[in-house]
Design a protein around this motif. Structure first.
Motif, PDB file in Angstrom:
ATOM      1  N   ILE A  96     -99.200 -29.335  34.339  1.00  0.00           N
ATOM      2  CA  ILE A  96     -97.776 -29.051  34.409  1.00  0.00           C
ATOM      3  C   ILE A  96     -97.297 -29.316  35.833  1.00  0.00           C
ATOM      4  O   ILE A  96     -97.994 -28.999  36.796  1.00  0.00           O
ATOM      5  N   ALA A  97     -96.147 -29.950  35.941  1.00  0.00           N
ATOM      6  CA  ALA A  97     -95.522 -30.159  37.248  1.00  0.00           C
ATOM      7  C   ALA A  97     -94.766 -28.880  37.576  1.00  0.00           C
ATOM      8  O   ALA A  97     -93.899 -28.455  36.813  1.00  0.00           O
ATOM      9  N   ASP A  98     -95.119 -28.253  38.687  1.00  0.00           N
ATOM     10  CA  ASP A  98     -94.483 -26.998  39.072  1.00  0.00           C
ATOM     11  C   ASP A  98     -93.161 -27.212  39.790  1.00  0.00           C
ATOM     12  O   ASP A  98     -92.189 -26.516  39.531  1.00  0.00           O
ATOM     13  N   ARG A  99     -93.148 -28.184  40.715  1.00  0.00           N
ATOM     14  CA  ARG A  99     -91.905 -28.455  41.446  1.00  0.00           C
ATOM     15  C   ARG A  99     -92.025 -29.742  42.232  1.00  0.00           C
ATOM     16  O   ARG A  99     -93.124 -30.232  42.480  1.00  0.00           O
ATOM     17  N   VAL A 100     -90.863 -30.250  42.630  1.00  0.00           N
ATOM     18  CA  VAL A 100     -90.776 -31.429  43.485  1.00  0.00           C
ATOM     19  C   VAL A 100     -89.982 -31.038  44.712  1.00  0.00           C
ATOM     20  O   VAL A 100     -88.959 -30.361  44.602  1.00  0.00           O
ATOM     21  N   ALA A 101     -90.468 -31.443  45.883  1.00  0.00           N
ATOM     22  CA  ALA A 101     -89.769 -31.180  47.140  1.00  0.00           C
ATOM     23  C   ALA A 101     -89.850 -32.451  47.985  1.00  0.00           C
ATOM     24  O   ALA A 101     -90.902 -32.760  48.535  1.00  0.00           O
ATOM     25  N   GLY A 102     -88.771 -33.189  48.030  1.00  0.00           N
ATOM     26  CA  GLY A 102     -88.778 -34.462  48.752  1.00  0.00           C
ATOM     27  C   GLY A 102     -89.705 -35.445  48.072  1.00  0.00           C
ATOM     28  O   GLY A 102     -89.595 -35.706  46.876  1.00  0.00           O
ATOM     29  N   ALA A 103     -90.684 -35.967  48.830  1.00  0.00           N
ATOM     30  CA  ALA A 103     -91.645 -36.913  48.275  1.00  0.00           C
ATOM     31  C   ALA A 103     -92.880 -36.210  47.717  1.00  0.00           C
ATOM     32  O   ALA A 103     -93.791 -36.861  47.218  1.00  0.00           O
TER      33      ALA A 103
ATOM     34  N   ARG B  79     -95.076 -46.099  51.851  1.00  0.00           N
ATOM     35  CA  ARG B  79     -94.479 -45.002  52.602  1.00  0.00           C
ATOM     36  C   ARG B  79     -93.983 -43.940  51.626  1.00  0.00           C
ATOM     37  O   ARG B  79     -93.674 -44.249  50.477  1.00  0.00           O
ATOM     38  N   PRO B  80     -93.912 -42.674  52.071  1.00  0.00           N
ATOM     39  CA  PRO B  80     -93.411 -41.624  51.183  1.00  0.00           C
ATOM     40  C   PRO B  80     -92.047 -41.971  50.609  1.00  0.00           C
ATOM     41  O   PRO B  80     -91.203 -42.547  51.304  1.00  0.00           O
ATOM     42  N   ALA B  81     -91.860 -41.624  49.330  1.00  0.00           N
ATOM     43  CA  ALA B  81     -90.610 -41.936  48.637  1.00  0.00           C
ATOM     44  C   ALA B  81     -90.186 -40.750  47.787  1.00  0.00           C
ATOM     45  O   ALA B  81     -90.991 -40.201  47.034  1.00  0.00           O
TER      46      ALA B  81
ATOM     47  N   HIS C  63     -93.869 -48.430  37.955  1.00  0.00           N
ATOM     48  CA  HIS C  63     -94.136 -49.674  38.680  1.00  0.00           C
ATOM     49  C   HIS C  63     -93.787 -49.559  40.171  1.00  0.00           C
ATOM     50  O   HIS C  63     -94.472 -50.134  41.018  1.00  0.00           O
ATOM     51  N   ARG C  64     -92.748 -48.796  40.492  1.00  0.00           N
ATOM     52  CA  ARG C  64     -92.258 -48.695  41.875  1.00  0.00           C
ATOM     53  C   ARG C  64     -92.946 -47.632  42.710  1.00  0.00           C
ATOM     54  O   ARG C  64     -92.752 -47.583  43.925  1.00  0.00           O
ATOM     55  N   HIS C  65     -93.717 -46.727  42.087  1.00  0.00           N
ATOM     56  CA  HIS C  65     -94.288 -45.593  42.816  1.00  0.00           C
ATOM     57  C   HIS C  65     -95.785 -45.447  42.596  1.00  0.00           C
ATOM     58  O   HIS C  65     -96.301 -45.778  41.530  1.00  0.00           O
ATOM     59  N   LEU C  66     -96.444 -44.913  43.607  1.00  0.00           N
ATOM     60  CA  LEU C  66     -97.855 -44.537  43.531  1.00  0.00           C
ATOM     61  C   LEU C  66     -97.957 -43.074  43.939  1.00  0.00           C
ATOM     62  O   LEU C  66     -97.071 -42.549  44.617  1.00  0.00           O
ATOM     63  N   TRP C  67     -99.057 -42.436  43.557  1.00  0.00           N
ATOM     64  CA  TRP C  67     -99.281 -41.039  43.937  1.00  0.00           C
ATOM     65  C   TRP C  67    -100.602 -40.919  44.686  1.00  0.00           C
ATOM     66  O   TRP C  67    -101.594 -41.522  44.297  1.00  0.00           O
ATOM     67  N   VAL C  68    -100.588 -40.135  45.745  1.00  0.00           N
ATOM     68  CA  VAL C  68    -101.824 -39.810  46.454  1.00  0.00           C
ATOM     69  C   VAL C  68    -101.918 -38.286  46.563  1.00  0.00           C
ATOM     70  O   VAL C  68    -100.914 -37.596  46.778  1.00  0.00           O
ATOM     71  N   ALA C  69    -103.121 -37.791  46.376  1.00  0.00           N
ATOM     72  CA  ALA C  69    -103.347 -36.351  46.477  1.00  0.00           C
ATOM     73  C   ALA C  69    -103.402 -35.954  47.945  1.00  0.00           C
ATOM     74  O   ALA C  69    -104.056 -36.609  48.754  1.00  0.00           O
ATOM     75  N   LEU C  70    -102.701 -34.894  48.281  1.00  0.00           N
ATOM     76  CA  LEU C  70    -102.729 -34.355  49.640  1.00  0.00           C
ATOM     77  C   LEU C  70    -103.630 -33.128  49.738  1.00  0.00           C
ATOM     78  O   LEU C  70    -104.237 -32.880  50.769  1.00  0.00           O
TER      79      LEU C  70
END
Length: 132
Positions: free
Chosen positions: A78-85, A116-118, A50-57
């Motif tokens: 598969i999620a490979d990694r997360v770095a910041g937002a 905004r990025p989160a 509910h609090r987040h959205l995703w946009v493809a970069l």
């Protein structure tokens, strides 16, 4: 794909077929978008969804074989990694064991209110990252 892959079934519609008789390359982007977002909605807590959205970069697609109207196709995500937002995903589109396309994509997590990025909380990110 590792056992941590999220499997997303894909339906091929008549409108997905181009003048060459196979699925148009642009449709693969929609499949990746749908699969990654559904992955997020499935593994993240409802409050985080509910609090987040995703946009493809960025998407990098390697097309291997064409898909056709009556094919049974899935996307393994598969999620490979997360770095910041940002989060990096691998999506493999398959017909049975046959790889049709491999996609590396980078996404940005946004706060749903401010757009905004989160950064994701560590406990949320750990729900969809593979165990190492």
């Amino acid at each position: 794909m590792p056992s941590a892959a999220f499997r997303y079934p894909i339906g091929i519609a008549p409108g997905d077929i181009d003048h060459m008789g196979h699925v148009n390359n642009s449709v693969y982007l929609k499949w990746v978008q749908d699969a990654v977002v559904r992955f997020w909605e499935t593994v993240a807590p409802a409050e985080a969804v509910h609090r987040h959205l995703w946009v493809a970069l960025r998407h990098q697609i390697d097309y291997r074989r064409p898909a056709f109207l009556d094919d049974l196709v899935v996307a393994d995500v598969i999620a490979d990694r997360v770095a910041g937002a940002r989060a990096m995903f691998t999506t493999v589109i398959r017909r049975g064991e046959e790889v049709l396309a491999e996609v590396q994509s980078t996404w940005c997590c946004l706060d749903a209110m401010s757009r905004r990025p989160a950064r994701l909380a560590r406990d949320v990110a750990s729900r969809f990252l593979p165990e190492r």
